[in-house]
Each structure stands twice: as C-alpha cells, then as structure tokens.
Design an enzyme around this catalytic site. Structure first.
Site, short mmCIF file in Angstrom:
data_model
loop_
_atom_site.label_atom_id
_atom_site.label_comp_id
_atom_site.label_asym_id
_atom_site.label_seq_id
_atom_site.Cartn_x
_atom_site.Cartn_y
_atom_site.Cartn_z
CG LEU A 242 -12.29 -9.45 -3.02
CD1 LEU A 242 -13.16 -9.15 -1.81
CD2 LEU A 242 -13.16 -9.70 -4.24
CG ASP B 39 -10.46 6.86 3.22
OD1 ASP B 39 -10.37 7.65 2.26
OD2 ASP B 39 -9.84 5.79 3.30
N GLY C 262 -5.51 -1.91 -1.10
CA GLY C 262 -5.77 -0.52 -0.77
C GLY C 262 -4.66 0.08 0.05
N GLY C 263 -4.95 1.24 0.62
CA GLY C 263 -3.93 1.96 1.37
C GLY C 263 -3.53 1.23 2.63
CG PHE C 264 -5.71 1.11 5.75
CD1 PHE C 264 -4.87 1.88 6.54
CD2 PHE C 264 -6.91 1.66 5.34
CE1 PHE C 264 -5.22 3.16 6.91
CE2 PHE C 264 -7.27 2.94 5.72
CZ PHE C 264 -6.44 3.71 6.49
N GLY C 265 -3.97 -2.27 3.15
CA GLY C 265 -3.54 -3.66 2.97
C GLY C 265 -4.37 -4.36 1.91
NE ARG C 266 -0.70 -8.12 -0.96
CZ ARG C 266 -0.67 -8.67 -2.17
NH1 ARG C 266 -1.56 -9.56 -2.53
NH2 ARG C 266 0.27 -8.34 -3.03
N1 LIG Z 1 -16.77 -5.99 1.66
C1 LIG Z 1 -16.27 -6.04 0.42
N2 LIG Z 1 -16.89 -6.75 -0.54
C2 LIG Z 1 -16.39 -6.81 -1.78
N3 LIG Z 1 -15.28 -6.19 -2.18
C3 LIG Z 1 -14.60 -5.44 -1.28
C4 LIG Z 1 -15.06 -5.37 0.06
N4 LIG Z 1 -14.17 -4.57 0.74
C5 LIG Z 1 -13.24 -4.18 -0.15
N5 LIG Z 1 -13.46 -4.75 -1.37
C6 LIG Z 1 -12.67 -4.59 -2.57
O1 LIG Z 1 -11.30 -4.54 -2.21
C7 LIG Z 1 -10.67 -3.41 -2.75
C8 LIG Z 1 -9.62 -2.90 -1.85
O2 LIG Z 1 -10.22 -2.35 -0.69
P1 LIG Z 1 -9.44 -1.43 0.30
O3 LIG Z 1 -10.44 -0.84 1.24
O4 LIG Z 1 -8.33 -2.20 0.89
O5 LIG Z 1 -8.79 -0.32 -0.61
P2 LIG Z 1 -9.35 1.09 -1.07
O6 LIG Z 1 -10.75 1.18 -0.67
O7 LIG Z 1 -9.04 1.19 -2.51
O8 LIG Z 1 -8.46 2.12 -0.31
P3 LIG Z 1 -8.50 2.48 1.26
O9 LIG Z 1 -7.42 1.65 1.85
O10 LIG Z 1 -8.22 3.92 1.32
O11 LIG Z 1 -9.84 2.09 1.78
C9 LIG Z 1 -11.80 -2.42 -3.01
O12 LIG Z 1 -11.52 -1.64 -4.12
C10 LIG Z 1 -12.98 -3.32 -3.28
O13 LIG Z 1 -13.11 -3.57 -4.67
#
Ligand SMILES: Nc1ncnc2c1ncn2[C@@H]1O[C@H](COP(=O)(O)OP(=O)(O)OP(=O)(O)O)[C@@H](O)[C@H]1O
Ligand SMILES: *[C@@H]1O[C@H](CO)[C@@H](O)[C@H](O)[C@H]1NC(C)=O
Ligand SMILES: *[C@@H]1O[C@H](CO)[C@@H](O)[C@H](O)[C@H]1NC(C)=O
Ligand SMILES: *[C@@H]1O[C@H](CO)[C@@H](O)[C@H](O)[C@H]1NC(C)=O
Ligand SMILES: *[C@@H]1O[C@H](CO)[C@@H](O)[C@H](O)[C@H]1NC(C)=O
Ligand SMILES: *[C@@H]1O[C@H](CO)[C@@H](O)[C@H](O)[C@H]1NC(C)=O
Ligand SMILES: *[C@@H]1O[C@H](CO)[C@@H](O)[C@H](O)[C@H]1NC(C)=O
Ligand SMILES: *[C@@H]1O[C@H](CO)[C@@H](O)[C@H](O)[C@H]1NC(C)=O
Ligand SMILES: *[C@@H]1O[C@H](CO)[C@@H](O)[C@H](O)[C@H]1NC(C)=O
Ligand SMILES: *[C@@H]1O[C@H](CO)[C@@H](O)[C@H](O)[C@H]1NC(C)=O
Ligand SMILES: [Mg+2]
Length: 537
Positions: free
Chosen positions: A361, A481, A364-368
């Site tokens: 999907l 965050d 992000g900063g923590f992982g995939r």
């Molecule tokens: N519960 C979820 N349902 C649908 N898509 C999600 C869900 N959680 C995360 N995602 C998708 O995955 C992507 C990556 O999420 P992630 O939280 O790892 O990164 P981020 O939000 O961009 O940065 P951070 O690590 O600072 O939170 C998001 O941009 C979002 O589109």
C-alpha cells in the site's frame, strides 16, 4: 551302333575319376574341421578373461564378476574356403548354453562367433558382449560373424527387447533378430524361451553356401528334435565377410548384474550337419539358488525405493525446517495477556500473499504497509512491518498499542493486533478502503478532489479523534505524528487517525518536553497541547 553311346560313358568315367580323386581330400578336410564337445572336461580350448573350464566340465565364460568378459576358442583354425578365391563353405554348429543370475534378470549375454583371430582383448564388456568396442563396432575390417544371445536391450544397437537372438555381421546392430524361443513343428505357434531362465537350451547355427543363408534355431533341452523352422533366418553372403582362415569360439560379458554364462556342449562341422551332442553326457548347470532366485524387485528396486523414500523424507524435513524459519516468530512470556491480539505470522503471510509487492500500500518512515485479507474471517487488513531490533520498551509499547487497540472510536483506525518476529514488529490495522488523505490533497488519487463538505467532515473527524485520545480516554495518548498520510478515509469518507503511539517506539527515552509535542515535522503544532501531556505512554 556302339559309337554314339561311347561318349556319355567316357564322360561318366571321367567324372567318377575326378570325384574319386577329390573326394578323399574333401573328406579329409571335413574330418579335421569337425568336432563335438559333450562337456569340456578333456577339451583343449583357448581361454581368456574370466573364462575357465570347471572341474565338472562346464565352460564358464563369465564367473559372476561384474563388468567382465571371457572368451573361449576351438584351438585349431578353420579353413572356410575350399579354394583360395572360392566362396565360404557351408557349415553348421550347435551348442548348449545356460545363463545363471542371482536375479530374475541378467546381463549382458553371450555370442558364438567366427573371427580371423583368437585375440579379442581389445573388445569391451557390458553391451559390447566382449566382441567389439566403441571404435570398431560395425567396421567391415572386423571380418566377424556372430550369433548373439542378448539379455539386455541396448537402444544404440537397435535391440528389439531384453531377451533376443540376433545375427551379427561385424557389429552389434543385428542384421536380423527375434525374441528368443522356437516354433512348434505341429502347429507353427511361437513359444518364448527366457535366455536367463537358468535352464539349459540348445542353439543351432547353419550357414548355407548356395542360398547364402544363415539360420538360427533354438529349443529347450527336453525337446528331442531340432525344430524345423528357424527363429532367425538371414540372407547374407559370408564370403564377403569372413577370412579364409578363421577361428570359432564364444564371447560373453557381464554388466552390473552378477551373471554366469555357461556352455555345456558344442559341436561343429563343415559342409554337413553339426554332430549331435549327447545331451545325457552334459555336465549339470550349477544350482546356486535352489530356493528360487532373489527378486530383482527386492534386491535392486527395494534399495532404490528406500533411497527415494529417504530422499523424500529429507525433502519433507527440509520443507518443514524452511517452514519453521519462514513462519518463525518471537514470543515472550509477558505476551500471554495480550494473546487475543497476537496474530500468527503464518496467517499474516498468507493474508498478504507472502507480502507480495502487488499488495504494497505504501512505504512510510517506519516500514512498509501491505494490504491483506485474513483467510478465516475474510476481514481486510493493512499490515505494517516495522523493523525493530531492541527488546527495550517493547513490552510497554505492546501494552500501549493493545490498550489503544481496545479504543473504540469511529475516528481512529482500529488496531486489530500485532505479531513479533526477530528484529521486526508487525502491526495489523483494519484496512481503510479510501486510503490516506495525502493522496487526495497531493493529487495522487486520480481526479478525486474532495469537496469542501467532505474536507470539513474529515477535519471534524480528526478533531473528534484527537479529543477522544486526549480527554475522553482514561489515559492521555499523544499522537505526535499528525499529518495527511496518517489520516485515513473509511468507506464513508470519514477521517480517521492512524499510527497513534508509534512514534514513541522510536523516540523512547528522549526528553518528554520535546517528545510530548506534536510531531516536529508538523510546523502548525500548537504549544497548548504540551500542557496536557502526562506520562501517558
Ligand atoms: N489502515 C490502512 N488502510 C489503508 N491504507 C493504509 C493503512 N495504513 C497505511 N496505509 C497506506 O500505507 C501508506 C504508508 O503508511 P505509513 O504509515 O507506513 O507511512 P506514512 O504514513 O507515509 O509515514 P509515517 O511512517 O510517518 O506514518 C499510507 O500512505 C497509506 O496510504
Ligand atoms: C592344446 O592346443 C594347443 C594349440 O593347438 C597345442 O599347442 C597344445 O599342445 C594342446 N594341448 C593339449 C594338452 O592337447
Ligand atoms: C573370476 O575370474 C577372474 C579372472 O580369472 C578372477 O580374478 C576372479 O577371482 C573370479 N571370480 C570368481 C568369483 O570366481
Ligand atoms: C584370386 O584372386 C586374386 C585377386 O583377387 C588374384 O590375384 C589371384 O590370381 C586369384 N587366384 C586364383 C587361384 O584364382
Ligand atoms: C575401420 O577400421 C580400420 C582399421 O582399424 C580403420 O582404418 C578405419 O578408419 C575404420 N573405419 C571406420 C569407419 O571407423
Ligand atoms: C502347439 O503344439 C504344441 C505341441 O504339440 C502344444 O504344446 C501347444 O499348446 C500348441 N499350441 C497351440 C496354440 O495350439
Ligand atoms: C514373449 O516375450 C515377449 C517379450 O518379452 C512378450 O511380450 C510376450 O508376451 C511373450 N509371449 C509369450 C507367449 O510368453
Ligand atoms: C521342457 O522344459 C521347460 C523348461 O525349460 C518346461 O517349461 C517344459 O514344460 C518342459 N517340457 C516338457 C515336455 O518336459
Ligand atoms: C558370394 O560371394 C562370393 C564372393 O564374394 C561369390 O563368389 C559367390 O558367388 C557369392 N555367392 C552367391 C550365392 O551369390
Ligand atoms: C550318450 O551317452 C550315454 C552315456 O554316456 C550313452 O549311454 C549313450 O549311448 C550315448 N548316446 C549316443 C547316441 O551316443
Ligand atoms: Mg502513517
């Protein structure tokens, strides 16, 4: 009157005289070129390789040694032509043989041969039957005629089966061959004989000079007369093959199966039928295995089968071990109380199709983050893989996310549970079908622009979610965050907060004054919230 009758009489007289002069020579020739061995006890054969004559008078061509060969020749040469440039004379041979193997198959076979020399030391065993080698097989300079009794099917020589009789000229690709056996005189039906049956059998080989025909006939020993119809009949002018002076003998070879090839009796004559072998004088074949032969299946297929089974077990063990590592998890005692929130890695692995890229999907900063469907409940999930090596703070973190997981608020992304592996933490959220807000704001989602009403609804949702985290829940949870990518949209386009509490895992131990604030990446953070920050996490 008498005159006209004189000429035929004189001619007849002359003819008689001529025959009278030449006949003794021919007869003398026949006498030296005729022999019969009913057993070989007193014979003076030329032997080499594994060949020997046993005390009982058996000619043992091979003695059970694998990959070996043996030869036996009548010591005196044959004069095959009656004049220097004449054609090869008719001849006949017969012999009684037996093949003994500890199995119900044998290797490889034997031949009766006529060759220009008694030296076949350059021949090879196994499929070459001690007769030829890979280089000279099929070469017309061999000048060899042979009848093969072959118990092995060699595709390279066009063998018809693994139990055949063949007529060979200079090579092992038979001119003509037939499954071993004989034709009944009475009704002409064919009956198989198994060469390696441990039973003695008789073979006749007849060459007819006029018809240039080679006939090979076979019969079991208990049949009193030679069958009328040969098993193999080949037209071949041996005058073009054999040298004037040649030796007659046997060759035999073994392959990987321990086999003994025996000749019990042998006879030969030039220009006449082979002398009858007195069968009642023949030595007996050894009966090493009176209780019946060991089965090929038991002795060879079984070990091979066992090996296959062992290999399969090894492979299964390997797969189990691999599976063990593939689905390996880390589990500590303190986790027992969080049991219901713990997912097995295997379930997550299958839910996300093995964490396939097509289910990714976002990163992000923590992982995939991977999309998945739990197999049992068909529930759609989002699995976030956070790499995390230290155990430090893990218990507190898990306790907190589980307690947050118990939060029931329509403006938070439900955290369903977690899973731990070596160096890795997997967080399982409910899947938000409309993705994260950033995709709408930054135009990543095609042509979807949020209306003002929708935006207002999202903002109200986030505000309500934050209020819940900060004031309505028994503990104060600070998100730290808040940003567009952490605002997810459910199927009704409600804004829901995600990733609450995660930052703590990484900022553990940092000055609370600083860490308690809104995330530093968000410039619009309000200082006011800091006051509300208790040691809530
Ligand atoms: N519960 C979820 N349902 C649908 N898509 C999600 C869900 N959680 C995360 N995602 C998708 O995955 C992507 C990556 O999420 P992630 O939280 O790892 O990164 P981020 O939000 O961009 O940065 P951070 O690590 O600072 O939170 C998001 O941009 C979002 O589109
Ligand atoms: C065996 O035959 C060879 C060759 O013909 C001869 O030299 C030898 O003397 C013979 N031996 C006996 C015992 O007959
Ligand atoms: C078979 O013959 C060979 C050569 O003569 C010999 O070395 C070997 O010992 C013999 N084997 C048996 C089982 O008699
Ligand atoms: C036999 O043939 C050869 C050539 O093939 C010839 O030289 C020789 O004279 C012939 N001998 C007889 C007796 O015909
Ligand atoms: C046949 O054998 C002869 C002599 O050994 C050799 O010169 C010739 O090349 C061989 N022919 C083939 C086709 O191998
Ligand atoms: C042919 O004859 C033989 C001997 O008489 C007999 O054993 C065999 O069964 C017969 N076969 C057929 C098909 O009649
Ligand atoms: C003879 O042997 C062949 C080949 O092994 C087999 O197919 C056939 O059935 C046998 N025939 C008889 C009558 O045993
Ligand atoms: C002859 O021997 C074979 C085995 O070699 C056997 O099957 C057959 O029945 C015997 N026939 C007679 C008439 O004894
Ligand atoms: C066989 O070949 C020889 C010489 O190669 C020849 O003299 C003889 O006539 C041939 N026999 C027949 C029947 O063709
Ligand atoms: C075969 O040998 C046996 C015993 O040695 C003898 O009694 C019998 O007369 C012989 N048969 C012939 C046809 O020579
Ligand atoms: Mg996020």
């Amino acid at each position: 009157m008498a005159r006209p009758n004189m000429k035929p009489i004189v001619l007849l007289f002359l003819k008689l005289l001529l025959i009278g002069l030449s006949a003794p020579q021919l007869i003398a020739g026949d006498e030296t070129q005729k022999f019969v061995y009913s057993g070989f006890a007193s014979a003076n054969l030329t032997l080499d390789g594994t060949a020997s004559v046993t005390p009982s008078g058996l000619l043992e061509l091979t003695n059970g040694t694998v990959m070996s060969m043996g030869h036996a020749f009548h010591p005196a040469p044959l004069r095959l032509r009656d004049s220097p440039n004449g054609s090869i004379q008719s001849f006949s041979a017969s012999f009684v043989f037996g093949i003994i193997s500890i199995y119900d198959v044998s290797s490889h076979g034997l031949t009766m041969l006529v060759a220009p020399s008694k030296d076949l030391s350059k021949a090879m065993p196994v499929q070459y039957l001690g007769l030829f080698n890979g280089l000279n097989n099929g070469n017309t300079t061999n000048h060899i005629f042979a009848v093969e009794l072959d118990t092995w099917q060699n595709a390279e020589f066009g063998d018809i089966d693994y139990n055949h009789v063949g007529v060979d000229i200079n090579g092992l690709s038979s001119e003509k061959s037939h499954t071993a056996g004989f034709f009944h005189d009475q009704n002409g039906t064919f009956e198989n004989l198994t060469l390696g049956s441990q039973e003695a059998m008789q073979v006749w080989v007849d060459y007819d000079r006029e018809k240039t025909q080679i006939d090979v006939t076979m019969a079991p020993l208990n049949m009193t007369t030679k069958p009328k119809r040969p098993i193999v009949s080949a037209r071949y002018n041996l005058s073009a093959v054999l040298k004037d002076v040649a030796y007659i003998g046997f060759s035999s070879s073994t392959g990987t199966i321990k086999t003994q090839h025996y000749v019990l009796g042998w006879s030969f004559a030039m220009n006449g039928p082979a002398p009858v072998i007195n069968l009642s004088m023949l030595p007996k074949l050894p009966r090493d295995h009176p209780k019946g032969r060991r089965s090929w299946v038991l002795d060879i297929v079984l070990p091979v089968g066992t090996a296959v089974v062992l290999l399969s077990l090894g492979a299964i063990a390997f797969l189990l071990v691999r599976r063990h590592f593939r689905y390996a998890e880390v589990r500590d005692n303190w986790e027992v109380e969080f049991g219901p929130h713990r997912f097995s890695y295997k379930d997550l692995y299958h839910a996300t199709g093995g964490f396939e890229d097509k289910n990714l999907l976002g990163v992000g900063g923590f992982g995939r983050v991977y999309k998945g469907v739990l197999q049992k409940s068909r529930l759609k999930i989002a699995v976030k893989r956070v790499s995390h090596d230290s155990k430090q703070g893990m218990k507190e973190f898990i306790a907190e996310i589980v307690s947050i997981g118990r939060l029931q608020n329509r403006n938070l992304v439900p955290l369903l549970g977690y899973c731990r592996r070596k160096g890795e933490l997997l967080l399982v959220y409910e899947y938000m079908p409309n993705g994260s807000l950033d995709k709408y704001l930054h135009g990543k989602e095609d042509n979807t622009i949020l209306s003002w009403a929708q935006r207002f609804q999202v903002i109200k949702g986030i505000a309500s979610g934050l209020l819940y985290l900060h004031e309505e829940w028994e503990k104060v949870v600070v998100h730290r965050d808040i940003k567009a990518s952490n605002v997810l949209l459910d199927n009704e386009m409600n804004g829901r907060l995600g990733d609450f509490g995660l930052a703590r895992l990484y900022d553990h131990g940092i000055d609370p004054d600083y860490t308690c604030g809104w995330h530093h990446r968000l410039p619009s953070s309000r200082a006011g919230t800091q006051r509300k920050c208790h040691s809530s996490y």
